[in-house]
Design an enzyme around this catalytic site. Structure first.
Site, PDB file in Angstrom:
ATOM      1  N   ASP A  37       0.863  -1.184   0.000  1.00 41.16           N
ATOM      2  CA  ASP A  37       0.000   0.000   0.000  1.00 41.16           C
ATOM      3  C   ASP A  37       0.902   1.237   0.000  1.00 41.16           C
ATOM      4  O   ASP A  37       1.742   1.399   0.880  1.00 41.16           O
ATOM      5  CB  ASP A  37      -0.911   0.002   1.239  1.00 41.16           C
ATOM      6  CG  ASP A  37      -1.870   1.172   1.222  1.00 41.16           C
ATOM      7  OD1 ASP A  37      -2.917   1.077   0.577  1.00 41.16           O
ATOM      8  OD2 ASP A  37      -1.564   2.200   1.854  1.00 41.16           O
ATOM      9  N   ASP A 138      -3.731   2.352  -5.295  1.00 40.22           N
ATOM     10  CA  ASP A 138      -2.391   2.326  -4.676  1.00 40.22           C
ATOM     11  C   ASP A 138      -2.142   1.055  -3.867  1.00 40.22           C
ATOM     12  O   ASP A 138      -1.301   1.045  -2.988  1.00 40.22           O
ATOM     13  CB  ASP A 138      -2.192   3.565  -3.789  1.00 40.22           C
ATOM     14  CG  ASP A 138      -2.919   3.464  -2.460  1.00 40.22           C
ATOM     15  OD1 ASP A 138      -3.960   2.780  -2.386  1.00 40.22           O
ATOM     16  OD2 ASP A 138      -2.422   4.061  -1.485  1.00 40.22           O
ATOM     17  N   GLU A 139      -2.868   0.003  -4.175  1.00 42.02           N
ATOM     18  CA  GLU A 139      -2.817  -1.161  -3.311  1.00 42.02           C
ATOM     19  C   GLU A 139      -2.909  -2.452  -4.105  1.00 42.02           C
ATOM     20  O   GLU A 139      -3.732  -2.555  -5.012  1.00 42.02           O
ATOM     21  CB  GLU A 139      -4.032  -1.058  -2.393  1.00 42.02           C
ATOM     22  CG  GLU A 139      -3.868  -1.610  -1.043  1.00 42.02           C
ATOM     23  CD  GLU A 139      -5.096  -1.232  -0.218  1.00 42.02           C
ATOM     24  OE1 GLU A 139      -5.388  -0.022  -0.071  1.00 42.02           O
ATOM     25  OE2 GLU A 139      -5.765  -2.154   0.251  1.00 42.02           O
TER      26      GLU A 139
END
Ligand code: DCP
Ligand code: CA
Ligand code: CA
Length: 401
Positions: A37, A138-139
């Site tokens: 993350d 974003d993960e």
């Protein structure tokens, strides 16, 4: 107990770890999942573009446009967070919190830029294991069991290498968690932020979860928490020991036992590739344009999209364009293709056609374009059709003649 080991990374170990043939024999039901993350993602992307922002409180805003400060905070860097700024709060509140700080910077979200960075990041993460799942911008998760078997020491080093590789390529920090499933990997990634690396081995799961309040357990929302409080459940350990029947009565026959599993750190949800639905690229033109003269600007966008499609083994069946006018109004056009394509030449040709259409309708309104973008969608991994091969060669000979 500490969950963050001090690791010394050895490149040879990692190369060895990446070789799936080395550890095939060790495979069993044990999984190792890595969760990645990115830290304060949108704000960190802005810091990379302008490193002077790093020391200042930086707030990324979704301006709603009604007044200069109406809208919500998308995210903020850790300097601003220390001063109380949080995702989702009204921009006006963030302004108040930072009113004493003359250095603070408020920027509007630049989705296209973050999306482009995100796509590169995902490619990097995916290079560590084909069993990959993007969860959000974003993960992502990767299941590395097939790559390294069930050796958590190697997994820890691999986690560190993922961080280093992301930093080397993008100058972005992230928090990484390593665990026996997605639940534990993600909770490990959230455990230390920013720039954390947390490893939870199977024999550490219980101790890791035990003292945490139930709201820290992924999947438990504020309403569930409230109900649990009424039942006398405060910690994850309380939940893990609670009578299953009573949990079913309170939360239903699916959710009740599910919560109990989570509290024991159990999660058999596989890491799975979610289909990519669309890809897009946008560029700001050197000068606002009132006619179709900027094909050169479009060429790199088409090439970029084509590279991405090819690396994902995909083709698109629909193509669209978006133009942002000098007045910041959005205009778009799209078409469905008769055959799926992924070549840069065909993406450019189809989008150029759509731009010609757009310009003929803009001409009557005396409107100029400031930004131009291409979007492809309806993605599939279909084989190249004969028609496209023919069309491609005709077009190539046309271009080179
Ligand atoms: N985001 C948003 N609005 C929210 C939450 C998030 O626009 N309410 C956007 C901005 C974030 C990005 O999504 O940068 C990723 O969300 P995260 O929840 O992962 O938060 P950050 O990456 O910003 O911070 P952290 O370091 O806590 O992960
Ligand atoms: Ca994040
Ligand atoms: Ca996230």
């Amino acid at each position: 107990m500490r969950f963050t080991p001090n690791l010394i990374c050895n490149r040879d170990d990692i190369e060895l770890a990446k070789r799936s043939d080395v550890v095939q024999g060790k495979m069993d039901s044990q999984r190792i999942v890595i969760a990645v993350d990115l830290d304060y993602f949108f704000a960190q992307c802005e810091e990379v573009r302008n490193p002077e922002l790093k020391k200042k409180p930086l707030v990324i805003c979704v301006f709603s446009g009604r007044t200069e400060i109406s809208g919500a905070v998308s995210t903020a860097n850790y300097v601003a967070r220390k001063l109380g700024v949080r995702s989702g709060m009204p921009i006006a509140n963030a302004k108040k919190l930072l009113s004493q700080n003359k250095e603070s910077v408020f920027l509007p979200v630049d989705q296209d830029y973050y999306q482009t960075v995100s796509e590169r990041l995902m490619q990097t993460i995916r290079s560590f294991s084909a069993i990959f799942e993007q969860v959000s911008v974003d993960e992502a998760f990767i299941d590395i069991s097939a790559v390294i078997g069930n050796d958590f020491e190697v997994a820890a080093k691999l986690g560190k290498t993922v961080k280093q590789e992301i930093y080397r390529q993008e100058k972005l920090t992230c928090s990484v968690g390593v665990g026996p499933n997605k639940l534990m990997a993600k909770m490990a990634a959230d455990f230390e932020k920013p720039d954390g690396l947390t490893i939870i081995r199977p024999n550490q799961v219980k101790a890791f979860l035990k003292p945490m309040p139930v709201r820290k357990l992924l999947g438990i929302g504020p309403k569930h928490e409230q109900k649990m409080e009424q039942l006398g459940i405060g910690t994850i350990e309380d939940l893990s020991k609670f009578d299953t029947g009573a949990l079913s009565d309170a939360f239903g026959k699916n959710l009740g036992p599910h919560f109990k599993n989570l509290a024991q750190g159990l999660d058999d949800d596989p890491v799975r590739q979610r289909p990519v639905e669309q890809l897009s690229r946008i560029v700001t033109l050197k000068e606002d344009a009132d006619s179709f003269w900027f094909e050169e600007d479009l060429r790199p966008l088409a090439a970029d999209i084509s590279d991405r499609l090819i690396s994902l083994g995909l083709k698109c069946r629909a193509i669209g364009i978006v133009g942002i006018t000098s007045e910041l109004k959005t205009r778009s056009k799209a078409k469905t293709l008769t055959h799926p394509i992924n070549s840069s030449v065909l993406i450019l040709r189809n989008s150029a056609e759509l731009f010609r259409d757009l310009f003929s309708s803009l001409a009557t309104e005396h409107v100029r374009l400031r930004r131009a973008g291409i979007r492809v969608s309806v993605l599939s991994s279909e084989e190249l059709g004969e028609e496209e091969s023919e069309e491609q060669s005709t077009l190539t000979s046309f271009l080179s003649s």
